[in-house]
Design a protein around this motif. Structure first.
Motif, short mmCIF file in Angstrom:
data_model
loop_
_atom_site.label_atom_id
_atom_site.label_comp_id
_atom_site.label_asym_id
_atom_site.label_seq_id
_atom_site.Cartn_x
_atom_site.Cartn_y
_atom_site.Cartn_z
N ILE A 165 89.37 -0.19 40.64
CA ILE A 165 90.42 -0.67 41.56
C ILE A 165 91.17 0.48 42.25
O ILE A 165 91.33 0.44 43.48
N PRO A 166 91.65 1.50 41.54
CA PRO A 166 92.33 2.59 42.26
C PRO A 166 91.45 3.24 43.32
O PRO A 166 91.91 3.54 44.42
N PHE A 167 90.17 3.47 43.00
CA PHE A 167 89.27 4.08 43.98
C PHE A 167 89.05 3.15 45.17
O PHE A 167 89.02 3.59 46.32
N ALA A 168 88.90 1.85 44.88
CA ALA A 168 88.68 0.89 45.97
C ALA A 168 89.89 0.83 46.90
O ALA A 168 89.74 0.83 48.13
N LEU A 169 91.09 0.80 46.33
CA LEU A 169 92.29 0.75 47.15
C LEU A 169 92.51 2.07 47.88
O LEU A 169 92.92 2.09 49.05
N HIS A 170 92.24 3.17 47.19
CA HIS A 170 92.43 4.50 47.78
C HIS A 170 91.52 4.70 48.99
O HIS A 170 91.89 5.39 49.94
N HIS A 171 90.35 4.09 48.94
CA HIS A 171 89.39 4.28 50.03
C HIS A 171 89.33 3.07 50.96
O HIS A 171 88.32 2.84 51.63
N GLY A 172 90.43 2.29 51.00
CA GLY A 172 90.57 1.29 52.04
C GLY A 172 89.97 -0.06 51.80
O GLY A 172 89.43 -0.67 52.73
N LEU A 173 90.03 -0.57 50.55
CA LEU A 173 89.57 -1.94 50.30
C LEU A 173 90.35 -2.92 51.17
O LEU A 173 89.81 -3.85 51.74
N PHE A 174 91.67 -2.67 51.25
CA PHE A 174 92.51 -3.45 52.16
C PHE A 174 93.13 -2.49 53.17
O PHE A 174 93.47 -1.36 52.83
N ALA A 175 93.28 -2.95 54.39
CA ALA A 175 93.79 -2.08 55.45
C ALA A 175 95.21 -1.63 55.16
O ALA A 175 95.60 -0.51 55.46
N GLU A 176 96.01 -2.49 54.54
CA GLU A 176 97.41 -2.18 54.29
C GLU A 176 97.64 -2.09 52.78
O GLU A 176 97.45 -3.06 52.06
N ILE A 177 97.98 -0.91 52.27
CA ILE A 177 98.21 -0.79 50.84
C ILE A 177 99.61 -0.26 50.54
O ILE A 177 99.90 0.19 49.44
N SER A 178 100.51 -0.31 51.50
CA SER A 178 101.88 0.12 51.21
C SER A 178 102.71 -1.08 50.77
O SER A 178 102.55 -2.18 51.29
N GLY A 179 103.56 -0.88 49.77
CA GLY A 179 104.36 -1.97 49.24
C GLY A 179 105.56 -2.28 50.13
O GLY A 179 105.90 -1.54 51.04
N HIS A 180 106.18 -3.43 49.85
CA HIS A 180 107.40 -3.78 50.58
C HIS A 180 108.52 -2.82 50.21
O HIS A 180 108.60 -2.32 49.08
N GLU A 181 109.41 -2.56 51.13
CA GLU A 181 110.51 -1.64 50.88
C GLU A 181 111.41 -2.13 49.75
O GLU A 181 112.00 -1.34 49.04
N ILE A 182 111.51 -3.44 49.58
CA ILE A 182 112.39 -3.97 48.52
C ILE A 182 111.85 -3.65 47.14
O ILE A 182 112.59 -3.65 46.16
N PHE A 183 110.55 -3.38 47.03
CA PHE A 183 109.96 -3.11 45.73
C PHE A 183 110.01 -1.61 45.41
O PHE A 183 109.02 -1.03 44.98
N GLN A 184 111.13 -0.98 45.62
CA GLN A 184 111.30 0.43 45.33
C GLN A 184 112.26 0.60 44.15
O GLN A 184 113.10 -0.26 43.89
#
Length: 365
Positions: A165-184
């Motif tokens: 999963i980390p490799f898949a997300l790191h290499h663009g499994l989904f176009a948007e992988i940034s979290g919502h600002e509220i989840f900081q």
């Protein structure tokens, strides 16, 4: 930890532990230099696992896994702000659905192991259910199954999920992988005056849940106490980066040390089917993720981490490192562990009765 105090390791064992930590730290540094995702967990995990399978007598530190869980649980608790809690309440249906989906995935995996690997129903059920590895091993022993195979299946499952999963997300499994600002996190900087209070509160959480004999106390205890203080908007401090990385390193070592020479030779068919079941679970999780992302508007990458059959600490720290929705992932995995641990015995009896009805005769395995 108590066993360590009663019977300290020999000098040889100490040298092996020191060598393990040094090799794992080197692997983590190289992984970071190579810009790999989750370097301080995956670097030690792969290096230690490979060297253990090759025959090197590497050893994890006594209490190392618990220390790693404590560091991760403490860091994660800082994300549970009042605004985040309101968002979790808003998306409670999605969290419950993802947690409950783990039950279905576990039953599918169990059926595959029983039918294709020739495993008995006890071993297949507790090996397929994606709950906490230690809890599933204990329940398997209690019901007379093969606990060694259950432990091997869960070690392989977590390693596969944490790797893929980390490799898949790191290499663009989904176009948007940034979290919502509220989840900081509420506290992003280290405050050296408040840091001792953070450590004390997290330690009290561990002590309380350990005394209550609650599973995963080393990650849930700090998560509960620091999360409660964060929800009350009490100013604390962030954990130093080296402590969070150190926690990942210790977890990576602990996971890697589950592998030993002959690991893949002990029950090759069982492990092959277990691998297939894990990959199928990931495929089904991805499909569920896409549907939920479309319905809820939440980041698909965060939902994938939340729905995946990986370990709670591993998936939550992955969300933190990739700047995804940590509370969403953590809350889902906490609920999943609770559901699976509490419902597993009843589900097991239901599973066996259904299998007996399907096969036309009672099981005696």
């Amino acid at each position: 930890m108590s066993a360590f105090l009663k019977s300290p390791p020999s000098p040889t064992a100490c040298w092996r532990m020191l060598a393990t930590v040094l090799l794992a730290a080197l692997a983590g540094e190289l992984a970071q230099q190579a810009h790999l995702p989750l370097p301080w967990m995956l670097g030690p995990l792969f290096s230690v696992a490979c060297l253990r399978i090759a025959g090197l007598p590497l050893r994890s530190l006594p209490g190392g896994r618990q220390a790693g869980q404590w560091a991760i649980g403490t860091a994660l608790g800082l994300y549970f702000t009042p605004l985040v809690l309101s968002q979790l309440y808003r998306h409670a249906a999605a969290i419950l659905l993802m947690s409950a989906a783990a039950l279905l995935l576990g039953l599918i995996a169990a059926r595959l192991l029983q039918r294709w690997a020739g495993s008995d129903s006890r071993t297949a059920f507790f090996a397929g259910l994606p709950g906490g590895a230690s809890e599933m091993v204990v329940l398997c022993e209690r019901h007379g199954g093969r606990s060694d195979r259950v432990a091997a299946a869960h070690a392989l499952r977590v390693m596969l999920v944490v790797s893929i999963i980390p490799f898949a997300l790191h290499h663009g499994l989904f176009a948007e992988i940034s979290g919502h600002e509220i989840f900081q996190a509420l506290n992003r900087d280290v405050n050296w005056l408040r840091l001792p209070w953070l450590l004390l509160a997290s330690g009290l959480g561990v002590a309380l849940l350990s005394r209550l004999r609650i599973a995963n106390a080393w990650v849930l205890g700090p998560l509960a106490t620091i999360g409660a203080l964060t929800a009350a908007e009490i100013p604390l401090s962030s954990l130093p980066v080296w402590m969070v990385n150190g926690g990942q390193l210790l977890l990576g070592i602990a996971l890697g040390c589950r592998f030993a020479p002959g690991f893949f030779k002990a029950a090759p068919r069982f492990l092959a089917i277990s691998t297939l079941a894990t990959l199928l679970s990931l495929a089904l999780c991805t499909a569920l993720t896409v549907a939920l992302a479309w319905l809820s508007g939440l980041p698909a990458a965060s939902l994938l981490l939340a729905a995946s059959p990986g370990g709670m600490a591993e998936m939550s720290i992955t969300a933190r490192e990739l700047a995804l929705s940590v509370p969403l992932v953590t809350a889902t995995h906490v609920l999943r562990v609770v559901l699976l641990t509490v419902l597993a015995p009843a589900l097991f009896h239901l599973y066996r009765s259904r299998q007996a009805a399907h096969d036309g005769a009672p099981h005696h395995d």
